[in-house]
Structures are given as structure tokens and as C-alpha cells.
Design an enzyme around this catalytic site. Sequence first.
Site, short mmCIF file in Angstrom:
data_model
loop_
_atom_site.label_atom_id
_atom_site.label_comp_id
_atom_site.label_asym_id
_atom_site.label_seq_id
_atom_site.Cartn_x
_atom_site.Cartn_y
_atom_site.Cartn_z
CE LYS A 114 32.98 34.58 32.12
NZ LYS A 114 34.04 35.18 32.84
N GLY B 159 37.64 43.64 35.79
CA GLY B 159 38.40 44.16 36.42
C GLY B 159 38.48 45.45 36.96
CB ALA C 147 32.76 41.50 34.54
N GLY C 148 33.32 43.26 37.44
CA GLY C 148 32.95 44.39 37.82
C GLY C 148 32.91 44.61 39.34
CG ASN D 11 40.43 36.21 38.74
OD1 ASN D 11 40.89 35.71 37.69
ND2 ASN D 11 41.03 36.19 39.93
CB THR D 12 39.99 41.59 39.25
OG1 THR D 12 40.19 41.04 37.96
CG2 THR D 12 41.14 42.82 39.55
#
Length: 261
Positions: A103, A164, A190-191, A212-213
Amino acid sequence: MNSNDTFTVAGRIFSSRLLVGTGKYKDMDETREAIKASGAEIITIAVRRTNMGQNSDEPNILEILPPDRYTILPNTAGCYDQKTAVRTCKLARELLDGHNLVKLEVLGDEKTLFPDVMATMRAAEELVKDGFDVMVYTNDDPIIARQLEEIGCAAVMPLAAPIGSGLGIRNPLNIRTIVENANVPILVDAGVGTASDAAMAMELGCDGVLMNTAIAAARDPVLMASAMKKGIEAGREAYLAGRMTAKRFASASSPVDGLFF
């Protein structure tokens, strides 16, 4: 979900459309249990921030997430230029015995973590020429997404919102346009903040979601991982089912004609 509803990246076939990261968990045990609950088959690992064997005196993430069970997706998180990103991918290939699936992200700003699109494109071109299968993080611009596909990226991964942030999909129309124009897998990256965000991405026709977050920063990461798994599955089923046409005014569920009284 239908067990035959799979997606393919760089010739590899996967059943789970949820991809998860390994950062920000409180310890290795929580990492392992959350990823197990997510049902994810592809696990992304930040090479510059996580020990994958480059530091022999530290715990190795691959001991709890073995490559014979998961497809490891090394990523270039924390890279702010083409040279560093390419070097990081080459290090990952060495550590993983020739593994070419990576990635790519080349960041342009430490505050927003938005991608440096031009540097990303240059790095992608270099990596593709060097035999890497590149899944690339980018902004939600349909033109850039098309150009990254033309370079030869194996998958294009537009952001939903800043990394994040948990803001969810800020520009669904652009994401839909990217999906409609693509001949490679499109995954939101993301987001995402909660399961409904993941479901929305799938309802837009995305092939998957990487996060992830949203899991690691939840009050109960293991439970949130399970919720994300269900959100992905529900959104995919809704996309395949085909939603009803939205209407401005009411439409009775029961017919008006033929009433008994």
C-alpha cells in the site's frame, strides 16, 4: 453473504472486503483479538512504525499475525517523499521474502495527512515498473484515480475524509464517480468512523474499505471490529440488491385500488 461474492486484487482472491490496520491498539493481544473479530484477510502494517523483523530485539507483529494466515499489506505510512516511500516498499519486500503487494501513501502535510498526489504518482510509476502490485492511497479526485489506474496500480484507494478523523464519507458523489469509471478495485481508505460509514462506502459500489483508527480508537475495539464486519456485509448486500428510487412524496406500501371499504 454469498461465499461466491469475492473480489480480486493483483490476482489474489478475497472473501472479506474489510481491510484493517495494526496501529494504535493498547497492546498486541488487543490487536490480535480485534483483527480476528473483523474477519479481515488483508492486514496493513506500517513498515516504518512496526517491527516486521527489522529489529530483532523487539516483538515482531508477524508472530501474532502470521503471513500464512493473513495477507500482509506493508504500507508506507509516514513517508513524505517519493524516495522514502519507494525505499520502504523495497525493505518490506526483503522482509517478506519477495512479497510484492504494497500500500503506497506519500503524504504532503503533517497536519492534514492529505496525500502529495504528484509524488504519489511518481512513486507509483516507479514501483509498478519494479514489479510491485500497488494499492494506492489518494484523494477523492476521479481524474487522479483514473490516472493511477492507467499507471498500472492494482487498486485505487480514495480517502473518505482525513486519516484518523472519523468524519465519514465527505464526498460520496466523487467516490461513486471513481467507482463507475474504474476497471480496478476501488477501496475507501481513511476517514471512516463507524459501521454506517463502512456500509455507505459499500452501498456506493466500492470493493472494500480499509480502516484502522475507527476500530482501534473505539471504546471497545473488538466489538467495533465486529460491527465493522457487519456494516461491510450489510452495505455490500444493499448494493447488490439495488435500492429503491428515492421519491419526493409518499408512496403507499399497500395499493389504493381494491379497498374493501
